[in-house]
Design a protein around this motif. Sequence first.
Motif, short mmCIF file in Angstrom:
data_model
loop_
_atom_site.label_atom_id
_atom_site.label_comp_id
_atom_site.label_asym_id
_atom_site.label_seq_id
_atom_site.Cartn_x
_atom_site.Cartn_y
_atom_site.Cartn_z
N PHE A 157 51.55 28.29 75.33
CA PHE A 157 49.81 28.55 75.29
C PHE A 157 49.76 29.71 75.76
N ILE A 158 50.59 30.74 77.05
CA ILE A 158 50.86 31.66 77.53
C ILE A 158 51.40 32.95 76.84
N LEU A 159 52.74 32.01 75.94
CA LEU A 159 53.17 33.07 75.66
C LEU A 159 53.50 33.17 73.88
N LYS A 160 53.67 34.68 73.31
CA LYS A 160 52.92 34.43 72.25
C LYS A 160 55.04 35.57 71.56
N GLU A 161 55.78 35.17 70.71
CA GLU A 161 57.24 35.34 70.13
C GLU A 161 56.68 37.19 70.28
N PRO A 162 57.34 37.76 70.45
CA PRO A 162 57.42 39.26 71.13
C PRO A 162 58.11 39.81 69.68
N LEU A 163 58.64 39.18 68.21
CA LEU A 163 59.17 39.95 67.58
C LEU A 163 59.21 38.73 66.17
N THR A 164 58.54 39.81 65.08
CA THR A 164 58.87 39.61 64.03
C THR A 164 59.74 38.50 63.00
N LYS A 165 59.38 38.11 62.19
CA LYS A 165 60.50 37.11 61.51
C LYS A 165 61.11 38.23 60.96
N SER A 166 60.87 39.43 60.55
CA SER A 166 62.06 40.62 59.84
C SER A 166 62.74 41.41 61.21
N GLN A 167 62.29 41.34 62.30
CA GLN A 167 62.55 42.30 63.57
C GLN A 167 64.03 41.08 63.95
N LEU A 168 63.66 39.98 63.62
CA LEU A 168 64.87 38.70 64.12
C LEU A 168 65.78 38.57 63.31
N GLU A 169 65.68 38.56 62.04
CA GLU A 169 66.05 38.92 60.85
C GLU A 169 67.04 39.57 60.69
N GLU A 170 66.99 41.16 61.57
CA GLU A 170 67.60 42.42 61.65
C GLU A 170 68.57 42.12 62.77
N ILE A 171 67.46 41.79 64.09
CA ILE A 171 68.94 41.50 65.24
C ILE A 171 70.16 40.56 64.71
#
Length: 398
Positions: free
Chosen positions: A182-196
């Motif tokens: 409930f408190i944490l939110k994914e810090p990166l977008t889908k495109s950022q994750l794909e790049e990493i």
Amino acid sequence: MKKTIKEQKMVLIILLSNIFIAFLGIGLVIPVMPSFMNDMNLSGKTMGYLVAAFAVSQLLLSPIAGRWVDRYGRKIMIIIGLVLFGISELVFGLGTHVSVLYVSRILGGFSAAFIMPAVTAYIADITSIEERPKAMGYMSAAISTGFIIGPGVGGFIAEYGIRMPFFFAAAIAFVACISSIFILKEPLTKSQLEEISANTKQSSFFSDLKRSLNPRYFIAFVIVFVLAFGLSAYETVFSLFSDHKFGYTPKEIAAIITISSIFGVVVQIFMFGKMVDKLGEKKVIQLCLIIGAVLAVGSTLVSGFWAVLAVTCLIFLAFDLLRPALTTFLSRAAGKEQGFVAGMNSTYTSLGNIVGPAMGGILFDVNIHYPYLFAAVIMVIGLGITFMWKEEQFIESN
């Protein structure tokens, strides 16, 4: 622009609580070991292997889990890790056969493999370069505190039953999991994750291990291994040693470990910075290894509760000062390779946590004094290695 640490206090509290809980699980088993040995007729070797199983499973899954953190996101891996941890503690608490206990510790190692890189990456994502060392320092403190006070927490809760510490750990893991959802939110977008994810495909566990042999890091990593070996071997055998030699109860064992831990943390907070400023990292590391080796031998000679407490306090202090001295050097040496160095730090720590308990358990079955004497030898070898550590390496790493 990224928010400051103060502006993200609740998120950081949740992240640090998660990593603390994961490492708390490593130590919870230690004060109830004698009771488990008696109830299930287990040898010291088996108990050493049981502690080492956690580190083995963490080591094996860590490279894969690290890539999944980059591919699927930080939040989901943290949640999966907490669920696995809760299940592992529940299974241990319910287990009545040694094979079930092994399954529990293996699941616990898997959970740490998910939680640690996910929390590390999450903190790196949400902090600025200026504040990142401070945040990573908090994370290091959470890991150290969880690992060290685990036995203390386990021992006190064990007064209500030797299986209660594991039910308690399972409960707080599930609470932490719900809080994270409930408190944490994914810090990166889908495109950022794909790049990493695309970038991380270029490396592998074995290529990273080969890179760790670089003289710039290798001696520090060897000392990381020695530290993990010494601390895990000492803690693993301490409860068995105290039970067999002195007849201490889980509560007395927990009291010694907890008081020693608090002493070490307090001195670390108020004295560590001054010691490094005056002596430098290298001399602090050497001093801690000397003290650790001498007191490991001294542990076999002392008797009486207060003498045991005094020796344990000083040994914990040596370990508590050694860890941040190594971390400080490695972070300065890492430059733009913070992720690589953090990962290898975890790898060498896991190796030490595997070998330490296993060797401690085997030697304990031969003679209850041998694990401490062997740990002293290992620390002397580590001390000898530090003399190969040239001052220029510290200068070049800046």
